[in-house]
Design a protein around this motif. Structure first.
Motif, PDB file in Angstrom:
ATOM      1  N   GLN A 155       3.367  -4.166  -5.328  1.00 45.63           N
ATOM      2  CA  GLN A 155       2.937  -4.474  -3.961  1.00 45.63           C
ATOM      3  C   GLN A 155       1.895  -3.483  -3.450  1.00 45.63           C
ATOM      4  O   GLN A 155       0.970  -3.867  -2.730  1.00 45.63           O
ATOM      5  CB  GLN A 155       4.156  -4.503  -3.021  1.00 45.63           C
ATOM      6  N   LEU A 156       2.016  -2.218  -3.831  1.00 49.78           N
ATOM      7  CA  LEU A 156       1.003  -1.241  -3.442  1.00 49.78           C
ATOM      8  C   LEU A 156      -0.315  -1.515  -4.159  1.00 49.78           C
ATOM      9  O   LEU A 156      -1.404  -1.343  -3.573  1.00 49.78           O
ATOM     10  CB  LEU A 156       1.503   0.169  -3.748  1.00 49.78           C
ATOM     11  N   SER A 159      -1.947  -4.422  -2.343  1.00 48.16           N
ATOM     12  CA  SER A 159      -2.509  -3.957  -1.071  1.00 48.16           C
ATOM     13  C   SER A 159      -3.805  -3.186  -1.283  1.00 48.16           C
ATOM     14  O   SER A 159      -4.743  -3.286  -0.487  1.00 48.16           O
ATOM     15  CB  SER A 159      -1.488  -3.069  -0.348  1.00 48.16           C
ATOM     16  N   ILE A 165      -2.600  -4.663   4.395  1.00 53.37           N
ATOM     17  CA  ILE A 165      -1.155  -4.763   4.186  1.00 53.37           C
ATOM     18  C   ILE A 165      -0.581  -5.731   5.208  1.00 53.37           C
ATOM     19  O   ILE A 165      -0.747  -5.530   6.420  1.00 53.37           O
ATOM     20  CB  ILE A 165      -0.476  -3.387   4.316  1.00 53.37           C
ATOM     21  N   VAL A 167       2.701  -7.737   7.055  1.00 54.52           N
ATOM     22  CA  VAL A 167       3.992  -7.255   7.562  1.00 54.52           C
ATOM     23  C   VAL A 167       5.086  -7.432   6.507  1.00 54.52           C
ATOM     24  O   VAL A 167       5.907  -6.538   6.267  1.00 54.52           O
ATOM     25  CB  VAL A 167       4.360  -8.003   8.856  1.00 54.52           C
ATOM     26  N   ARG A 169       4.749  -7.619   3.217  1.00 53.59           N
ATOM     27  CA  ARG A 169       4.550  -6.701   2.092  1.00 53.59           C
ATOM     28  C   ARG A 169       4.942  -5.280   2.474  1.00 53.59           C
ATOM     29  O   ARG A 169       5.533  -4.549   1.671  1.00 53.59           O
ATOM     30  CB  ARG A 169       3.103  -6.752   1.631  1.00 53.59           C
ATOM     31  N   CYS A 170       4.620  -4.875   3.700  1.00 57.77           N
ATOM     32  CA  CYS A 170       5.002  -3.537   4.163  1.00 57.77           C
ATOM     33  C   CYS A 170       6.523  -3.402   4.204  1.00 57.77           C
ATOM     34  O   CYS A 170       7.074  -2.366   3.798  1.00 57.77           O
ATOM     35  CB  CYS A 170       4.406  -3.295   5.547  1.00 57.77           C
ATOM     36  N   MET A 173       7.807  -2.977   0.633  1.00 56.26           N
ATOM     37  CA  MET A 173       7.511  -1.651   0.071  1.00 56.26           C
ATOM     38  C   MET A 173       8.422  -0.581   0.657  1.00 56.26           C
ATOM     39  O   MET A 173       8.887   0.314  -0.067  1.00 56.26           O
ATOM     40  CB  MET A 173       6.036  -1.299   0.324  1.00 56.26           C
ATOM     41  N   VAL A 174       8.701  -0.672   1.956  1.00 61.20           N
ATOM     42  CA  VAL A 174       9.600   0.311   2.571  1.00 61.20           C
ATOM     43  C   VAL A 174      11.005   0.191   1.988  1.00 61.20           C
ATOM     44  O   VAL A 174      11.651   1.194   1.628  1.00 61.20           O
ATOM     45  CB  VAL A 174       9.621   0.138   4.100  1.00 61.20           C
TER      46      VAL A 174
END
Length: 444
Positions: A155-156, A159, A165, A167, A169-170, A173-174
């Motif tokens: 995912q990074l 991006s 990025i 919402v 995908r963020c 990743m978190v």
């Protein structure tokens, strides 16, 4: 009885990350990104299946007549059912008196050089909760490094290529980063409890905080370095990944073959030789996946009945972090030399400095943990500070011994005429006095 908070954390991360990944894959499908959708689903569903198999294997449900449990695991609902079962046992334990208990003996941490042995009654409910905690701890490690770690990297990377990025995908990743850090934390705790199984180990809250910061900096910098290198040299990253993977995958097997030990047969009585081989290959696969992103905190030892080496090897820890730092610096240098126009507005030297400092910060938190917050630091033969002082003394001794030899060499290199003019007493007395001073310095 201890509250099963670790089980709740494992189930929350499992459900939240899987749900977020499924939603993100649907957005890729609607946007026409079939390849990103397939990879997102792969890194989401593969660890789900491995988690189900792990829970079944630990609880030995394959040899028991529990069709409903097998069906729930087949529907990927096994962790939710296990969590419900854990809290049912926990709530009933305070109302039902245990008819049968077992007595376990544990040694306390040494105080003033003495260690007392204590006895503790363990009921059936507490034994079941211990099995559930152990199963979920192993499942969290598997989910973290065979699913969340590649998911975060993917995912990074997406991006970075798309230069924005979303919402969803963020959020993925978190959650993936939290899952990896939690898995690494559980790996640390598992390593401590396996190595010091005969002691009553109690981990303090500050130790958890220190491990969390250590693993957060280490994993975040490692993933960013891999993504930056992949974005400019896509073909070469395959070589980097394969070299890392096979180095850690084959290392335990090479040690096993060199030891000449017989093939282990006591892992699980119900397993055949082929099944034992499959389990060992899976363990080495997980071991390689962990070391790909961070220090595994354990040394896999196939010829050991516990499969874990219980010795604390500071040398192996030092070598790992030195080589990993050199590798990260080299990958960042390659990225700096071959970076493309998508990094036009990025200050490359500053970014490289931040990543290297971030990795050094992770090492600093690791040293702080082992020096001050490790629950079994009293059992260490030498602490981190003592090992560092010994290393500095050895370096100083080497430097002190080289200087007298250099001066002797310079005296011998003088012309013969000059050496003859020198009094014999000075030739005899000067060199031994220097060597004596060097020996006294090394003995300090």
């Amino acid at each position: 009885m201890k509250f099963p908070g670790s089980v709740l954390a494992s189930v929350f991360l499992f459900v939240a990350e899987t749900t977020a990944a499924l939603y993100l894959s649907s957005t890729y499908r609607s946007g026409g990104d079939g390849m990103w959708q397939a990879l997102t689903l792969l890194f989401s569903l593969l660890p789900c299946a491995l988690v189900q198999l792990t829970l079944l294997f630990v609880h030995r449900d394959f040899s028991r007549d529990r069709p409903l449990v097998l069906l729930l695991h087949l529907l990927q609902l096994g962790p939710l059912f296990r969590c419900f079962e854990v809290f049912c046992i926990y709530c009933q334990s305070s109302h039902v008196e245990e008819p049968y208990v077992s007595i376990t003996k544990k040694r306390q941490m040494p105080k003033n050089g003495f260690s007392e042995e204590i006895e503790k009654e363990v009921g059936q409910a507490e034994g079941k909760l211990f099995t559930h905690r152990s199963a979920f701890s192993r499942a969290s490690v598997i989910q973290a490094f065979l699913g969340s770690a590649p998911q975060l990297t993917l995912q990074l990377y997406i991006s970075t290529l798309q230069q924005h990025i979303t919402v969803g995908r963020c959020f993925v990743m978190v959650l993936s980063l939290l899952s990896i850090v939690y898995g690494a934390l559980r790996c640390n705790i598992l390593a401590i409890k396996i190595k010091y199984d005969e002691y009553d180990v109690k981990v303090k809250p500050l130790a958890y905080v220190c491990i969390f910061l250590w693993r957060s900096f280490e994993i975040a910098t490692r993933v960013i370095v891999l993504v930056l290198f992949t974005s400019v040299l896509k073909a070469w990253v395959v070589i980097v990944v394969l070299v890392n993977f096979f180095s850690f995958f084959l290392y335990p097997w090479i040690l096993f073959w060199c030891s000449g030990s017989p093939f282990p047969e006591n892992i699980e009585k119900a397993l055949s030789r082929v099944g034992t081989t499959i389990v060992l290959c899976f363990l080495t696969l997980l071991y390689a996946g962990i070391n790909m992103f961070c220090w595994s905190a354990v040394q896999l030892k196939i010829n050991n009945p516990d499969l874990i080496s219980k010795s604390q090897n500071w040398y192996r820890l030092l070598v790992y972090y030195m080589l990993r730092f050199i590798e990260n610096a080299f990958l960042l240098l390659m990225w700096y030399l071959y970076k493309t126009d998508i990094y036009m507005y990025v200050c490359a030297p500053l970014l490289i400095l931040q990543l290297l400092v971030g990795y050094c910060t992770a090492v600093l938190f690791m040293l702080v943990f082992y020096q001050f917050f490790h629950p079994c630091k009293k059992l260490f033969s030498s602490s981190v500070s003592e090992s560092f002082q010994q290393w500095v003394k050895c370096v100083c001794c080497d430097c002190g011994q080289k200087k007298p030899h250099e001066s002797v060499g310079k005296t011998d290199l003088r012309p013969t005429k000059d050496r003859d003019e020198t009094p014999c007493s000075s030739k005899i007395s000067s060199v031994p006095s220097q060597i004596l001073n060097a020996d006294e310095f090394c003995s300090v």
